[in-house]
Write an enzyme that holds these catalytic residues in place. Structure first.
Site, PDB file in Angstrom:
ATOM      1  N   SER A 183     -33.229  34.903   8.581  1.00  0.00           N
ATOM      2  CA  SER A 183     -32.234  34.335   7.670  1.00  0.00           C
ATOM      3  C   SER A 183     -30.986  35.192   7.522  1.00  0.00           C
ATOM      4  O   SER A 183     -29.953  34.701   7.071  1.00  0.00           O
ATOM      5  CB  SER A 183     -32.858  34.105   6.293  1.00  0.00           C
ATOM      6  OG  SER A 183     -33.141  35.331   5.653  1.00  0.00           O
ATOM      7  N   LYS A 207     -31.234  38.777   0.794  1.00  0.00           N
ATOM      8  CA  LYS A 207     -30.079  37.909   1.002  1.00  0.00           C
ATOM      9  C   LYS A 207     -28.819  38.667   0.609  1.00  0.00           C
ATOM     10  O   LYS A 207     -28.867  39.793   0.112  1.00  0.00           O
ATOM     11  CB  LYS A 207     -30.181  36.640   0.145  1.00  0.00           C
ATOM     12  CG  LYS A 207     -31.451  35.835   0.324  1.00  0.00           C
ATOM     13  CD  LYS A 207     -31.549  35.136   1.657  1.00  0.00           C
ATOM     14  CE  LYS A 207     -32.847  34.356   1.776  1.00  0.00           C
ATOM     15  NZ  LYS A 207     -33.021  33.769   3.121  1.00  0.00           N
TER      16      LYS A 207
END
Length: 261
Positions: free
Chosen positions: A46, A107
Site C-alpha cells: 500500500s 500510511k
C-alpha cells in the site's frame, strides 16, 4: 568424585554473571523498543513506491509522545498521550487500526484535524485546493492480478505552512485516475483525528474507506504508534529475512538506510 569447591563456585559465579548480562541486555532492548525505536516490517504494497514489501523500518516512538497503543502489548495504564506532539502533514506513520485497536497499519498523514479532504477523478483536494502533482518516470509494480507492469507515477507536493514546507513524495496510480477510490465524498477530519492514505493510491485500504466497509476511517491521535524514519533492512518479496544464506541475492542492498518517508 565431588568437584573442587573453588571450581564449583567459579562456575556458579560465571553462570550467574551470564544470566545477569542477558537480563540487562533484554531490559535495555525493552527500554529502547518502548521509548525510542521499534522495528516494523512492511507486509503489503500500500505504500509503494516509498516502502516495499519486505522492507524493515525503524519507527521513532518518541516523535508523537506515548499512549497505551505505543506500549508493548497495549496496557491500559493511562488515557490520552504523554509528551504528545502532533504529526505533520506528509509524515509516514504507524498506527493501530481504529476498528480493532490491535492491527498495525502504516500510511501517510494527508489530513489534519479540521481539514476537508476529497478525491475527484484521482486528484487529491485539501481544503478545496487541488494538490499539485507532476508525472515522472514510470515505476514497475504488480497489478491486482500479480503481474509486473509499468504504472503511472507522480511527484506530489502536499501543502505546508509557515513553519513547515510542503512534503514532496512519490505516488503511483495502477488504474490511472479511474480506480475504485478515485472519487470520494467530502471528508471533514474531526478534532484529534487524522486522515491517512497510502502512496499506492489504487491499492491501499485507508481513510477513504469507512471502518464498517473494512477500511480505516479517521485515525484518533491516541492510536498513533510512531513515525517511520529509516529502512534498516530489506528483502525481496516472498523472501525471508531469516534465511541469511540467501542474503547475497535476496537482500535489496540499495535500500539499506534508505529514508522511510
Amino acid at each position: 568424585m565431588s568437584k573442587n569447591p573453588t571450581k564449583q563456585a567459579q562456575e556458579d559465579g560465571g553462570l550467574l554473571e551470564t544470566v545477569k548480562v542477558i537480563i540487562q541486555a533484554l531490559a535495555i532492548a525493552l527500554v529502547i523498543r518502548t521509548l525510542f525505536f521499534q522495528p516494523f516490517n512492511i507486509p503489503s504494497g500500500s505504500m509503494i513506491p516509498t516502502l516495499l514489501i519486505g522492507d524493515y523500518v525503524f519507527v521513532s516512538k518518541y516523535a508523537y509522545g506515548y499512549s497505551n497503543y505505543s506500549m508493548p502489548f497495549g496496557p491500559n495504564v493511562f488515557s490520552g498521550r504523554l509528551l504528545g506532539a502532533s504529526p505533520k502533514r506528509g509524515d509516514v506513520v504507524v498506527f493501530k487500526l481504529p476498528r480493532d485497536n490491535e492491527t498495525d497499519y502504516i500510511k501517510r498523514v494527508i489530513g489534519l484535524p479540521g481539514d476537508r479532504i476529497q478525491v475527484i477523478e484521482g486528484r487529491l483536494y485539501i481544503n478545496g485546493v487541488i494538490v499539485p502533482r507532476e508525472p515522472i518516470e514510470k515505476a514497475n509494480t504488480e497489478n491486482r492480478e500479480g503481474r509486473e507492469v509499468p504504472v503511472s507515477t507522480y511527484k506530489e507536493i502536499l501543502p505546508g505552512d509557515a513553519d513547515h514546507p510542503g512534503v514532496e513524495h512519490t505516488i503511483i496510480e495502477i488504474e490511472g485516475d479511474h480506480g475504485i477510490n478515485d472519487n470520494t465524498e467530502l471528508f471533514v477530519v474531526p478534532p484529534e483525528h487524522y486522515f491517512m492514505m497510502g502512496d499506492n493510491r489504487d491499492n491501499s485500504t485507508d481513510s477513504r474507506i469507512p471502518p464498517d466497509l473494512g477500511g480505516v476511517g479517521y485515525v484518533p491521535f491516541v492510536n498513533l504508534v510512531g513515525r517511520a524514519e529509516i529502512v534498516f533492512f530489506s528483502v525481496k518479496k516472498d523472501e525471508s529475512a531469516l534465511t541469511f544464506w540467501r542474503w547475497p541475492w535476496s537482500v535489496r542492498w540499495s535500500r539499506l538506510f534508505h529514508a522511510a518517508h
